[in-house]
Design a protein around this motif. Structure first.
Motif, PDB file in Angstrom:
ATOM      1  N   ARG A  61      45.161  25.683  22.656  1.00 28.98           N
ATOM      2  CA  ARG A  61      46.321  26.507  22.997  1.00 28.98           C
ATOM      3  C   ARG A  61      46.479  26.565  24.508  1.00 28.98           C
ATOM      4  N   TRP A  62      47.705  26.838  24.943  1.00 30.04           N
ATOM      5  CA  TRP A  62      47.926  27.153  26.347  1.00 30.04           C
ATOM      6  C   TRP A  62      47.265  28.492  26.643  1.00 30.04           C
ATOM      7  N   LEU A  63      46.953  28.736  27.899  1.00 32.73           N
ATOM      8  CA  LEU A  63      46.424  30.045  28.293  1.00 32.73           C
ATOM      9  C   LEU A  63      47.502  31.108  28.047  1.00 32.73           C
ATOM     10  N   GLY A  64      47.028  32.310  27.700  1.00 26.45           N
ATOM     11  CA  GLY A  64      47.941  33.390  27.299  1.00 26.45           C
ATOM     12  C   GLY A  64      49.026  33.681  28.322  1.00 26.45           C
ATOM     13  N   GLU A  65      48.662  33.679  29.612  1.00 26.17           N
ATOM     14  CA  GLU A  65      49.676  34.046  30.620  1.00 26.17           C
ATOM     15  C   GLU A  65      50.794  33.001  30.695  1.00 26.17           C
ATOM     16  N   ALA A  66      50.467  31.744  30.367  1.00 33.18           N
ATOM     17  CA  ALA A  66      51.498  30.692  30.397  1.00 33.18           C
ATOM     18  C   ALA A  66      52.425  30.830  29.186  1.00 33.18           C
ATOM     19  N   ARG A  67      51.830  31.126  28.031  1.00 32.80           N
ATOM     20  CA  ARG A  67      52.667  31.331  26.828  1.00 32.80           C
ATOM     21  C   ARG A  67      53.593  32.522  27.034  1.00 32.80           C
ATOM     22  N   SER A  68      53.046  33.615  27.570  1.00 33.38           N
ATOM     23  CA  SER A  68      53.865  34.826  27.787  1.00 33.38           C
ATOM     24  C   SER A  68      54.976  34.551  28.797  1.00 33.38           C
ATOM     25  N   PHE A  69      54.646  33.795  29.844  1.00 38.13           N
ATOM     26  CA  PHE A  69      55.638  33.502  30.884  1.00 38.13           C
ATOM     27  C   PHE A  69      56.837  32.765  30.283  1.00 38.13           C
ATOM     28  N   VAL A  70      56.538  31.728  29.501  1.00 39.62           N
ATOM     29  CA  VAL A  70      57.627  30.932  28.917  1.00 39.62           C
ATOM     30  C   VAL A  70      58.466  31.814  27.997  1.00 39.62           C
ATOM     31  N   ARG A  71      57.792  32.629  27.184  1.00 32.96           N
ATOM     32  CA  ARG A  71      58.532  33.447  26.214  1.00 32.96           C
ATOM     33  C   ARG A  71      59.334  34.532  26.922  1.00 32.96           C
ATOM     34  N   SER A  72      58.747  35.187  27.905  1.00 33.41           N
ATOM     35  CA  SER A  72      59.494  36.305  28.498  1.00 33.41           C
ATOM     36  C   SER A  72      60.624  35.828  29.412  1.00 33.41           C
ATOM     37  N   HIS A  73      60.556  34.583  29.901  1.00 37.83           N
ATOM     38  CA  HIS A  73      61.635  34.103  30.792  1.00 37.83           C
ATOM     39  C   HIS A  73      62.499  33.044  30.119  1.00 37.83           C
ATOM     40  N   ARG A  74      62.430  32.993  28.800  1.00 41.24           N
ATOM     41  CA  ARG A  74      63.127  31.865  28.141  1.00 41.24           C
ATOM     42  C   ARG A  74      64.624  31.855  28.408  1.00 41.24           C
ATOM     43  N   ALA A  75      65.247  33.036  28.559  1.00 39.96           N
ATOM     44  CA  ALA A  75      66.703  33.061  28.778  1.00 39.96           C
ATOM     45  C   ALA A  75      67.034  32.355  30.098  1.00 39.96           C
ATOM     46  N   THR A  76      66.284  32.641  31.145  1.00 42.66           N
ATOM     47  CA  THR A  76      66.507  31.978  32.441  1.00 42.66           C
ATOM     48  C   THR A  76      66.177  30.491  32.330  1.00 42.66           C
ATOM     49  N   LEU A  77      65.037  30.199  31.726  1.00 42.90           N
ATOM     50  CA  LEU A  77      64.580  28.806  31.668  1.00 42.90           C
ATOM     51  C   LEU A  77      65.554  27.929  30.881  1.00 42.90           C
ATOM     52  N   ARG A  78      66.116  28.470  29.828  1.00 48.55           N
ATOM     53  CA  ARG A  78      67.024  27.674  28.983  1.00 48.55           C
ATOM     54  C   ARG A  78      68.264  27.210  29.745  1.00 48.55           C
ATOM     55  N   ARG A  79      68.604  27.925  30.804  1.00 47.95           N
ATOM     56  CA  ARG A  79      69.814  27.569  31.569  1.00 47.95           C
ATOM     57  C   ARG A  79      69.555  26.474  32.603  1.00 47.95           C
ATOM     58  N   HIS A  80      68.306  26.025  32.697  1.00 55.66           N
ATOM     59  CA  HIS A  80      67.937  25.056  33.735  1.00 55.66           C
ATOM     60  C   HIS A  80      67.084  23.932  33.149  1.00 55.66           C
ATOM     61  N   PRO A  81      67.008  22.805  33.866  1.00 54.64           N
ATOM     62  CA  PRO A  81      66.079  21.767  33.401  1.00 54.64           C
ATOM     63  C   PRO A  81      64.629  22.232  33.537  1.00 54.64           C
ATOM     64  N   VAL A  82      63.868  22.026  32.454  1.00 52.86           N
ATOM     65  CA  VAL A  82      62.466  22.459  32.428  1.00 52.86           C
ATOM     66  C   VAL A  82      61.590  21.301  31.963  1.00 52.86           C
ATOM     67  N   TRP A  83      60.426  21.154  32.600  1.00 51.72           N
ATOM     68  CA  TRP A  83      59.431  20.168  32.188  1.00 51.72           C
ATOM     69  C   TRP A  83      58.107  20.904  31.992  1.00 51.72           C
ATOM     70  N   LEU A  84      57.396  20.552  30.926  1.00 51.86           N
ATOM     71  CA  LEU A  84      56.110  21.201  30.664  1.00 51.86           C
ATOM     72  C   LEU A  84      54.980  20.171  30.773  1.00 51.86           C
ATOM     73  N   PHE A  85      53.827  20.646  31.256  1.00 50.12           N
ATOM     74  CA  PHE A  85      52.656  19.773  31.208  1.00 50.12           C
ATOM     75  C   PHE A  85      51.439  20.568  30.750  1.00 50.12           C
ATOM     76  N   SER A  86      50.570  19.875  30.039  1.00 48.82           N
ATOM     77  CA  SER A  86      49.297  20.451  29.612  1.00 48.82           C
ATOM     78  C   SER A  86      48.195  19.667  30.283  1.00 48.82           C
ATOM     79  N   SER A  87      47.110  20.370  30.607  1.00 47.89           N
ATOM     80  CA  SER A  87      45.963  19.662  31.155  1.00 47.89           C
ATOM     81  C   SER A  87      44.782  19.996  30.269  1.00 47.89           C
TER      82      SER A  87
END
Ligand SMILES: Cc1cc2nc3c(=O)[nH]c(=O)nc-3n(C[C@H](O)[C@H](O)[C@H](O)COP(=O)(O)O)c2cc1C
Length: 177
Positions: A61-87
């Motif tokens: 799984r992604w670390l909790g703070e990264a999952r929360s960040f994506v979920r809580s800011h999804r409205a802003t993120l959806r309006r822009h180009p987004v790229w995700l990476f996992s390490s």
């Protein structure tokens, strides 16, 4: 016009931080104004033309703070180009990487309409002081700890190539909009 990108990352031991720094450096070489921040230090998510968000993978799984960040800011993120990476994967073998892939990545991609999600090899130092319950447990159970391959599996060339692609796609996306 210079485009701005936020590179936000979640890292426990620092290897994902170095990947985020490298992505930001490559974006800057491509004339993108890149800001790199640990995800829990992002105070204002607005005002960027694009977003690169990454996390270390622990227990698939992604670390909790990264999952929360994506979920809580999804409205802003959806309006822009987004790229995700996992390490994560402690291997350069694609099959191993598949087996250890983050289970939540597909839903995060959908949630923000990400243009891509890439998995980069990670790094693990058996001698590093443990962080978190799982690692503390592993530190007293050498068999569990030694089951993880020790070493640095980050592929800097792959990271640079990906980041250069992000810069190109960002330019195209913003020209079209
Ligand atoms: C306890 C533990 C569990 C891990 N679980 C996974 C996993 O499920 N999938 C994966 O790809 N990598 C896994 N890894 C490897 C880490 O993702 C890798 O070490 C990563 O580079 C750590 O990033 P960081 O230094 O930014 O914390 C695990 C590592 C540890 C120590």
């Amino acid at each position: 016009m210079t485009h701005s990108v936020l590179v936000a990352y979640a890292s426990r031991h620092g290897s994902t931080r170095a990947i985020a720094d490298r992505i930001a450096a490559t974006l800057r070489e491509c004339s993108v104004d890149a800001t790199v921040l640990p995800i829990d230090q992002v105070r204002d998510v607005d005002g960027y033309d694009g977003y690169v968000i990454g996390s270390a993978v622990y227990a698939m799984r992604w670390l909790g703070e990264a999952r929360s960040f994506v979920r809580s800011h999804r409205a802003t993120l959806r309006r822009h180009p987004v790229w995700l990476f996992s390490s994560g994967p402690l291997s350069t073998d694609a099959k191993d990487a598949e087996g250890a892939a983050p289970r939540d990545a597909a839903s995060l991609v959908t949630e923000v309409g990400a243009r891509d999600h890439v998995i980069f090899g990670g790094a693990y130092d058996r001698e590093a002081p443990p962080i978190g319950l799982m690692e503390r447990f592993m530190s007293v159970m050498p068999a569990a700890r030694d089951a993880l391959p020790n070493g640095d599996f980050r592929d800097w060339h792959a990271i640079d190539t990906w980041a250069t692609g992000v810069a190109g796609e960002l330019e195209l996306a913003l020209v079209k909009s």
